[in-house]
Design an enzyme around this catalytic site. Structure first.
Site, PDB file in Angstrom:
ATOM      1  N   ARG A  13       0.802  -1.234   0.000  1.00  0.00           N
ATOM      2  CA  ARG A  13       0.000   0.000   0.000  1.00  0.00           C
ATOM      3  C   ARG A  13       0.833   1.282   0.000  1.00  0.00           C
ATOM      4  O   ARG A  13       0.295   2.373  -0.064  1.00  0.00           O
ATOM      5  CB  ARG A  13      -0.964  -0.013   1.197  1.00  0.00           C
ATOM      6  CG  ARG A  13      -2.196  -0.861   0.945  1.00  0.00           C
ATOM      7  CD  ARG A  13      -3.118  -0.824   2.128  1.00  0.00           C
ATOM      8  NE  ARG A  13      -2.632  -1.662   3.226  1.00  0.00           N
ATOM      9  CZ  ARG A  13      -3.007  -1.503   4.500  1.00  0.00           C
ATOM     10  NH1 ARG A  13      -3.836  -0.534   4.831  1.00  0.00           N
ATOM     11  NH2 ARG A  13      -2.529  -2.308   5.431  1.00  0.00           N
ATOM     12  N   LYS A  20       9.223  -0.642   2.239  1.00  0.00           N
ATOM     13  CA  LYS A  20       8.482   0.102   3.263  1.00  0.00           C
ATOM     14  C   LYS A  20       9.359   0.509   4.444  1.00  0.00           C
ATOM     15  O   LYS A  20       9.320   1.666   4.873  1.00  0.00           O
ATOM     16  CB  LYS A  20       7.289  -0.718   3.759  1.00  0.00           C
ATOM     17  CG  LYS A  20       6.569  -0.047   4.922  1.00  0.00           C
ATOM     18  CD  LYS A  20       5.184  -0.567   5.140  1.00  0.00           C
ATOM     19  CE  LYS A  20       5.167  -1.784   6.011  1.00  0.00           C
ATOM     20  NZ  LYS A  20       3.785  -2.176   6.369  1.00  0.00           N
ATOM     21  N   GLU A 149      -6.971 -13.572  15.177  1.00  0.00           N
ATOM     22  CA  GLU A 149      -6.863 -12.595  14.096  1.00  0.00           C
ATOM     23  C   GLU A 149      -8.261 -12.190  13.639  1.00  0.00           C
ATOM     24  O   GLU A 149      -9.189 -12.993  13.669  1.00  0.00           O
ATOM     25  CB  GLU A 149      -6.066 -13.186  12.921  1.00  0.00           C
ATOM     26  CG  GLU A 149      -4.595 -13.388  13.219  1.00  0.00           C
ATOM     27  CD  GLU A 149      -3.918 -12.113  13.694  1.00  0.00           C
ATOM     28  OE1 GLU A 149      -3.857 -11.151  12.909  1.00  0.00           O
ATOM     29  OE2 GLU A 149      -3.461 -12.068  14.854  1.00  0.00           O
ATOM     30  N   LYS A 346      30.988  29.992   0.294  1.00  0.00           N
ATOM     31  CA  LYS A 346      31.379  28.574   0.228  1.00  0.00           C
ATOM     32  C   LYS A 346      32.839  28.426   0.637  1.00  0.00           C
ATOM     33  O   LYS A 346      33.677  29.222   0.208  1.00  0.00           O
ATOM     34  CB  LYS A 346      31.182  28.059  -1.202  1.00  0.00           C
ATOM     35  CG  LYS A 346      31.437  26.585  -1.349  1.00  0.00           C
ATOM     36  CD  LYS A 346      32.056  26.217  -2.690  1.00  0.00           C
ATOM     37  CE  LYS A 346      33.523  26.553  -2.737  1.00  0.00           C
ATOM     38  NZ  LYS A 346      34.229  26.006  -3.906  1.00  0.00           N
TER      39      LYS A 346
HETATM   40  C1  UD1 Z   1      -0.094  -8.748  12.956  1.00  0.00           C
HETATM   41  C2  UD1 Z   1      -0.622  -9.670  14.075  1.00  0.00           C
HETATM   42  C3  UD1 Z   1      -1.881  -9.042  14.675  1.00  0.00           C
HETATM   43  C4  UD1 Z   1      -1.574  -7.658  15.180  1.00  0.00           C
HETATM   44  C5  UD1 Z   1      -0.994  -6.805  14.073  1.00  0.00           C
HETATM   45  C6  UD1 Z   1      -0.498  -5.499  14.610  1.00  0.00           C
HETATM   46  C7  UD1 Z   1      -0.049 -11.947  13.477  1.00  0.00           C
HETATM   47  C8  UD1 Z   1      -0.563 -13.219  12.900  1.00  0.00           C
HETATM   48  N1  UD1 Z   1      -0.927 -10.957  13.528  1.00  0.00           N
HETATM   49  O1  UD1 Z   1      -1.064  -8.734  11.946  1.00  0.00           O
HETATM   50  O2  UD1 Z   1      -2.357  -9.843  15.740  1.00  0.00           O
HETATM   51  O3  UD1 Z   1      -2.771  -7.056  15.666  1.00  0.00           O
HETATM   52  O4  UD1 Z   1       0.158  -7.460  13.483  1.00  0.00           O
HETATM   53  O5  UD1 Z   1      -0.101  -4.672  13.568  1.00  0.00           O
HETATM   54  O6  UD1 Z   1       1.079 -11.881  13.911  1.00  0.00           O
HETATM   55  N2  UD1 Z   1       6.193  -9.769   8.538  1.00  0.00           N
HETATM   56  C9  UD1 Z   1       7.299 -10.492   8.113  1.00  0.00           C
HETATM   57  N3  UD1 Z   1       7.100 -11.651   7.453  1.00  0.00           N
HETATM   58  C10 UD1 Z   1       5.885 -12.155   7.186  1.00  0.00           C
HETATM   59  C11 UD1 Z   1       4.749 -11.409   7.608  1.00  0.00           C
HETATM   60  C12 UD1 Z   1       4.937 -10.222   8.291  1.00  0.00           C
HETATM   61  O7  UD1 Z   1       8.430 -10.069   8.342  1.00  0.00           O
HETATM   62  O8  UD1 Z   1       5.803 -13.219   6.570  1.00  0.00           O
HETATM   63  C13 UD1 Z   1       6.405  -8.507   9.279  1.00  0.00           C
HETATM   64  C14 UD1 Z   1       5.899  -7.311   8.509  1.00  0.00           C
HETATM   65  O9  UD1 Z   1       6.947  -6.733   7.743  1.00  0.00           O
HETATM   66  C15 UD1 Z   1       5.468  -6.375   9.646  1.00  0.00           C
HETATM   67  C16 UD1 Z   1       5.035  -7.329  10.743  1.00  0.00           C
HETATM   68  O10 UD1 Z   1       5.658  -8.563  10.464  1.00  0.00           O
HETATM   69  O11 UD1 Z   1       6.545  -5.613  10.123  1.00  0.00           O
HETATM   70  C17 UD1 Z   1       3.523  -7.496  10.815  1.00  0.00           C
HETATM   71  O12 UD1 Z   1       3.048  -7.969   9.586  1.00  0.00           O
HETATM   72  P1  UD1 Z   1       1.602  -7.627   9.084  1.00  0.00           P
HETATM   73  O13 UD1 Z   1       1.353  -8.336   7.822  1.00  0.00           O
HETATM   74  O14 UD1 Z   1       1.389  -6.165   9.102  1.00  0.00           O
HETATM   75  O15 UD1 Z   1       0.723  -8.304  10.244  1.00  0.00           O
HETATM   76  P2  UD1 Z   1      -0.836  -8.253  10.407  1.00  0.00           P
HETATM   77  O16 UD1 Z   1      -1.455  -9.262   9.544  1.00  0.00           O
HETATM   78  O17 UD1 Z   1      -1.294  -6.858  10.298  1.00  0.00           O
END
Ligand code: UD1
Ligand code: CA
Length: 452
Positions: A13, A20, A149, A346
């Site tokens: 996004r 990001k 979730e 400068k």
């Molecule tokens: C996650 C949490 C959710 C919480 C939310 C807060 C889980 C399953 N869910 O959801 O409970 O409320 O964060 O923002 O943990 N990332 C990786 N590798 C991956 C997936 C994610 O490094 O395979 C990193 C992303 O870069 C990010 C963070 O983990 O920094 C969270 O990932 P994101 O996809 O935003 O998690 P949510 O599904 O929003």
């Protein structure tokens, strides 16, 4: 202690070619804020889980104290932490942070880590609108039993307003076994880190929660809109710290620090100023509206008038700079120096009480004390190939519209007549001029209009 920073997500996004976690907030990559906060806790291991934009992330951030774990493909937050397991040391606590949650405070993390002694500790917060987040499910006794979730939740669970910020701490010794038991049998077919909460409960380990002092500490960045919102939060926070130290600001909402700003007492900062890199404003400095300062030190009592632009420069005390002055890299001004409008300087040192008040270019020069540089003066420092130096000794007076063709020296106390093109050294205490003689022709008349 081990710290793992999750930074492998794509950030679709953001609609950007820049990964990001490298997007800038207050002049610094999002994840660099998290890394700097993590360093405050002096962890034994500081591991970054990276994936999307991998090369760029690693080369931009590489530092000797960082361990790197590549997550490819990205199968969820639990899978991400799994990649970091080989780097974890000892049997202390592991703290998990998000690379896109930049404003988390060290104090909050200390409380969370403290709560994780022989327990799993989750940083939670109650939100008016919890949609999108994982919900904290508690039993009748108020104990946390699991995290669900949003996409896996039922209507009742969606009414829970306490959410998982994603930041957690737990005993390192338990983590590997829990992660090995994760499954991706859920709505998103991901390995959820959050599922370890239910496992810890089964293992009889207490689940504790901690809360941040401010909600903005746990806000994540998923879009440019959220990035801009957090930028204002970060700037407001910096402004408040400075005002608490005695800085007066015309408007803290129109103020930007993209680096570090250190201020003495009674500094005044007018609206729309930008401070980049490391900037030091000594006591009672006044910065007028719309000034841009980058890597600069301004001496006590100096006034910078509107639209002054300063980069890699030192300004002495009691000076008057601007409006519309430009001090470029390598400028060093002594005490009580006046630099006025449309003057560019400068790689030049200027001694105390010297003045260049109007329309001048001074480059590659050494100027003594009490020198007056007249309007329109130019140091011709460049012959198209090489740069040369101009030296102007103490008490010299440079007449208006003078060109100093470097290398050239103006001796102590010398005066240059207006319009001089100086190609050889000017002796001290002497008037030097280079002008065609002025003549007045008698009997000359203006040309008449030619009739067709
Ligand atoms: C996650 C949490 C959710 C919480 C939310 C807060 C889980 C399953 N869910 O959801 O409970 O409320 O964060 O923002 O943990 N990332 C990786 N590798 C991956 C997936 C994610 O490094 O395979 C990193 C992303 O870069 C990010 C963070 O983990 O920094 C969270 O990932 P994101 O996809 O935003 O998690 P949510 O599904 O929003
Ligand atoms: Ca998220």
């Amino acid at each position: 202690m081990n710290i793992i920073i999750l930074a492998a997500g794509q950030g679709k996004r953001m609609h950007s070619n820049l990964p990001k976690v490298l997007q800038p907030l207050a002049g610094k990559a999002l994840v660099s804020h998290v890394i700097d906060t993590a360093r405050q806790l002096s962890p034994q291991t500081l591991c970054l889980v990276y994936g999307h934009g991998g090369d760029a992330v690693r080369t931009t951030l590489d530092a000797p104290d960082l361990a790197w774990a590549l997550q490819e493909p990205q199968l969820g937050t639990g899978h991400a932490v799994q990649q970091a397991l080989p780097h974890l040391k000892g049997d202390g606590t592991t703290l998990i942070l998000y690379g896109d949650v930049p404003l988390i405070k060290t104090e909050t993390l200390k409380r969370l880590v403290h709560a994780a002694q022989d327990a799993l500790a989750v940083l939670t917060v109650e939100l008016v609108d919890p949609s999108g987040y994982g919900r904290i499910v508690r039993n009748a006794a108020g104990r946390v039993v699991r995290i669900v979730e949003q996409k896996d939740s039922n209507a009742e669970e969606r009414c829970i307003r306490e959410i998982n910020t994603g930041i957690m701490a737990m005993p390192t010794s338990r983590l590997g076994e829990w992660l090995g038991r994760l499954s991706n049998d859920n709505a998103q077919q991901e390995y959820y880190l959050t599922d370890i909460v239910g496992m810890a409960v089964e293992d009889g380990l207490p689940i504790r929660t901690a809360n941040p002092e401010n909600e903005w500490e746990v806000l994540g960045v998923n879009s440019k809109v959220q990035l801009a919102e957090l930028e204002r939060v970060a700037q407001r926070w910096t402004a408040e710290r400075l005002m608490e130290q005695g800085v007066r600001m015309a408007d803290p909402a129109r103020f930007d620090v993209r680096g570090e700003l250190v201020c003495g007492r009674d500094v005044f900062i007018d609206v729309n100023c930008v401070f980049e890199g490391k900037v030091v404003l000594d006591e009672a400095v006044e910065v007028g509206p719309n000034c841009v300062l980058k890597n600069a030190r301004i001496g006590a009592g100096t006034r910078l008038a509107a639209f002054t632009h300063i980069e890699d420069a030192l300004v002495g005390p009691d000076g008057m700079i601007g409006p519309f002055a430009r001090l470029r890299p390598g400028t060093e001004l002594g005490a009580d120096v006046h630099i006025g409008n449309f003057v560019e300087i400068k790689k030049t040192k200027i001694g105390a009480h010297s003045k260049a008040n109007h329309l001048a270019y001074i480059g590659d020069a050494i100027i003594g004390s009490r020198v007056n540089v007249g309007a329109g003066t130019i140091t011709c420092n460049y012959d198209g190939t090489n740069k040369f130096q101009t030296i102007i000794e103490d008490d010299a007076f440079i007449g208006s519209d003078t060109q100093l063709v470097a290398p050239v020296t103006v001796g102590r106390g010398a005066t240059l007549g207006a319009g001089t093109t100086l190609t050889r050294d000017a002796p001290p205490d002497t008037l030097t001029l280079s002008r065609a003689q002025q003549i007045s022709k008698t009997g000359w008349t203006r040309p008449e209009k030619i009739r067709k």
